[in-house]
Design an enzyme around this catalytic site. Structure first.
Site, PDB file in Angstrom:
ATOM      1  N   VAL A  16       0.827  -1.214   0.000  1.00 27.24           N
ATOM      2  CA  VAL A  16       0.000   0.000   0.000  1.00 27.24           C
ATOM      3  C   VAL A  16       0.856   1.256   0.000  1.00 27.24           C
ATOM      4  O   VAL A  16       0.615   2.199  -0.763  1.00 27.24           O
ATOM      5  CB  VAL A  16      -0.950  -0.012   1.219  1.00 27.24           C
ATOM      6  CG1 VAL A  16      -1.696   1.311   1.325  1.00 27.24           C
ATOM      7  CG2 VAL A  16      -1.940  -1.168   1.114  1.00 27.24           C
ATOM      8  N   SER A  19       3.912   1.142  -3.122  1.00 27.30           N
ATOM      9  CA  SER A  19       3.424   1.454  -4.468  1.00 27.30           C
ATOM     10  C   SER A  19       3.169   2.951  -4.627  1.00 27.30           C
ATOM     11  O   SER A  19       3.390   3.520  -5.701  1.00 27.30           O
ATOM     12  CB  SER A  19       2.143   0.660  -4.760  1.00 27.30           C
ATOM     13  OG  SER A  19       1.117   0.986  -3.825  1.00 27.30           O
ATOM     14  N   LYS A 207       4.903   3.650  18.707  1.00 30.47           N
ATOM     15  CA  LYS A 207       5.021   5.081  18.411  1.00 30.47           C
ATOM     16  C   LYS A 207       5.337   5.880  19.672  1.00 30.47           C
ATOM     17  O   LYS A 207       6.112   6.848  19.629  1.00 30.47           O
ATOM     18  CB  LYS A 207       3.730   5.566  17.763  1.00 30.47           C
ATOM     19  CG  LYS A 207       3.463   4.923  16.404  1.00 30.47           C
ATOM     20  CD  LYS A 207       2.064   5.210  15.895  1.00 30.47           C
ATOM     21  CE  LYS A 207       1.809   4.529  14.568  1.00 30.47           C
ATOM     22  NZ  LYS A 207       0.412   4.703  14.088  1.00 30.47           N
ATOM     23  N   GLY A 306      -2.595   5.343   5.884  1.00 28.00           N
ATOM     24  CA  GLY A 306      -2.976   5.357   4.473  1.00 28.00           C
ATOM     25  C   GLY A 306      -1.760   5.429   3.570  1.00 28.00           C
ATOM     26  O   GLY A 306      -0.711   5.974   3.947  1.00 28.00           O
TER      27      GLY A 306
END
EC number: 1.1.1.3
Length: 430
Positions: A16, A19, A207, A306
């Protein structure tokens, strides 16, 4: 001296995020060249299976020989977006040995073994950039490493996992159960088929370790971070928070102790007042609240996951690494000079919301109050509802240590009149 050849970038992973990195490097090639000062080209893309069709990815660049790619003499920067510990760690070590700089989005590896990567970068005078490892496109790592380098950061409080924020937001806004909200998150692509890393807090804890290390100039590893997920959050918790003028969020909290001699790092669900800036962060968005001595309170907000947002952060790091290669310079390295120890969770001080199922008879509240008093936990408010011989007590405390609250809860469980400690949740952000 005029450079005669382009800067070459090796890309590890073409899922994801990978690319999107490949697409942006191709479509924005002219802009990247202008910003860097020289052309920037993909040297190759390492994948596990070469036969798959990848839209927009030049087939001639795809290879299954990741080690061969990262050790090529002409590779200047290696971008790693495959995730996990191995083979990522070995491949990045080989890249540094070969003289390449590294850009990674691998939060798990940085949280577990960041010092080793920094040591490789220092040994080989290369760069290690990782903006995309925390909160994707939100500029956060670079401000902490560079913009606030002259300040003293005391606290970092944030929503750093979009999946859990979406689930909790749906539970509050639609009245959905945890299971229903998780199913919707999965259907929309916010949650993985196995959502454990998100809903059990592992992703946010990685994180938190990274942020605490940068903010406090100390080495903080994943094992140092106290972690709780959202799987036990109920509709009752959401309703109780609403009655208090609060909302429930999964928070990553990194704090410097009041005496400045230690730090804490933790991830857990908490109630925060609706007046707090983080309370308005909805759906799958992330936001991080930083409190610094001179700069004051700063908030960073945006999409925290995302393909395209994460690729944006990766490309920003690629530009920085390429500029340094071109100019013979280096970016910031590890700053762990303070070497502050990480205190155990038991020393953390905050307020608590406790829900109890008790027998509805005289003297119960007195027994419960005595248990709190015996462990040094002061009660702020009590709300009681009774029906058919049963009652619920909702208690909000003043500030107390986590150890004292834990001892209180254990004492409550031993009372004959307490049928269940239905939930315990911290109250933060006040």
């Amino acid at each position: 001296m005029v450079r005669t050849r382009p800067l070459k970038v090796a890309l590890l992973g073409c899922g994801v995020v990978g690319s999107q990195v490949a697409r942006l490097m191709t479509t924005h090639a002219d802009d990247l060249a202008a910003r860097v000062g020289a052309p920037v080209e993909l040297a190759g893309i390492a994948v596990r299976r070469a036969g798959r069709s990848r839209e927009g990815v030049p087939g001639e660049l795809v290879t299954t020989d990741a080690l061969g790619l990262v050790t090529r003499e002409d590779v200047d920067v290696v971008v790693e977006v495959i995730g996990g510990i191995e083979p990522a760690r070995s491949l990045l070590a080989a890249a540094f040995e070969a003289g390449a700089s590294v850009v990674t989005a691998n939060k798990a590896l940085l949280a577990e073994d960041g010092p080793t990567l920094h040591a490789f970068a220092e040994k080989h005078q290369a760069d290690l950039y990782f903006e995309a490892a925390v909160a994707a496109a939100i500029p956060l790592v670079r401000p902490l490493r560079e913009s606030l380098a002259g300040d003293k950061v005391n606290r970092v409080l944030g929503i750093v996992n979009g999946t859990t924020n979406f689930i909790l937001d749906r539970m509050e806004s639609t009245g959905a159960s945890y299971g229903e909200a998780l199913a919707e998150a999965t259907a929309l692509g916010y949650a993985e088929a196995d959502p454990t890393a998100d809903v059990e807090g592992f992703d946010a804890a990685s994180k938190a370790a990274i942020l605490a290390g940068i903010a406090f100039h100390s080495r903080v590893r994943l094992e140092d971070v106290h972690r709780e997920g959202i799987t036990e959050v109920t509709a009752g918790d959401i309703a109780s928070a609403r009655r208090m003028g609060c909302t429930v969020k999964l928070l990553a909290i990194c704090e410097r102790a009041a005496d400045g001699r230690s730090v804490t790092a933790r991830v857990h669900p908490a109630m925060i007042p609706l007046s707090h800036p983080l309370a308005s962060v909805r759906e799958a968005y992330n936001a991080v609240f930083v409190e610094a001595e001179s700069a004051g309170r700063l908030m960073f907000y945006g999409p925290g996951a995302g393909g395209a947002p994460t690729a944006s952060a990766v490309l920003g790091d690629v530009v920085a690494a390429c500029r340094n290669k071109l100019g013979g310079a280096r970016g910031p390295g590890e700053s762990a000079y303070a070497q502050l120890p990480v205190s155990p969770m038991g020393r953390v001080t905050t307020r608590y919301h406790i829900s109890l199922d008790v027998a509805d008879k005289p003297g119960v509240l007195a027994q419960v109050a005595l248990s709190f008093a015996e462990h040094g936990v002061s009660i702020d408010t009590v709300r009681q509802q009774g029906k058919d011989g049963e009652a619920s007590l909702v208690i909000v405390t003043h500030e107390a240590t986590d150890a004292a609250l834990g001892a209180t809860v254990e004492a409550l469980r031993r009372l004959d009149t307490v049928r269940d400690v239905a939930s315990t949740m911290r109250v933060e952000g006040e």
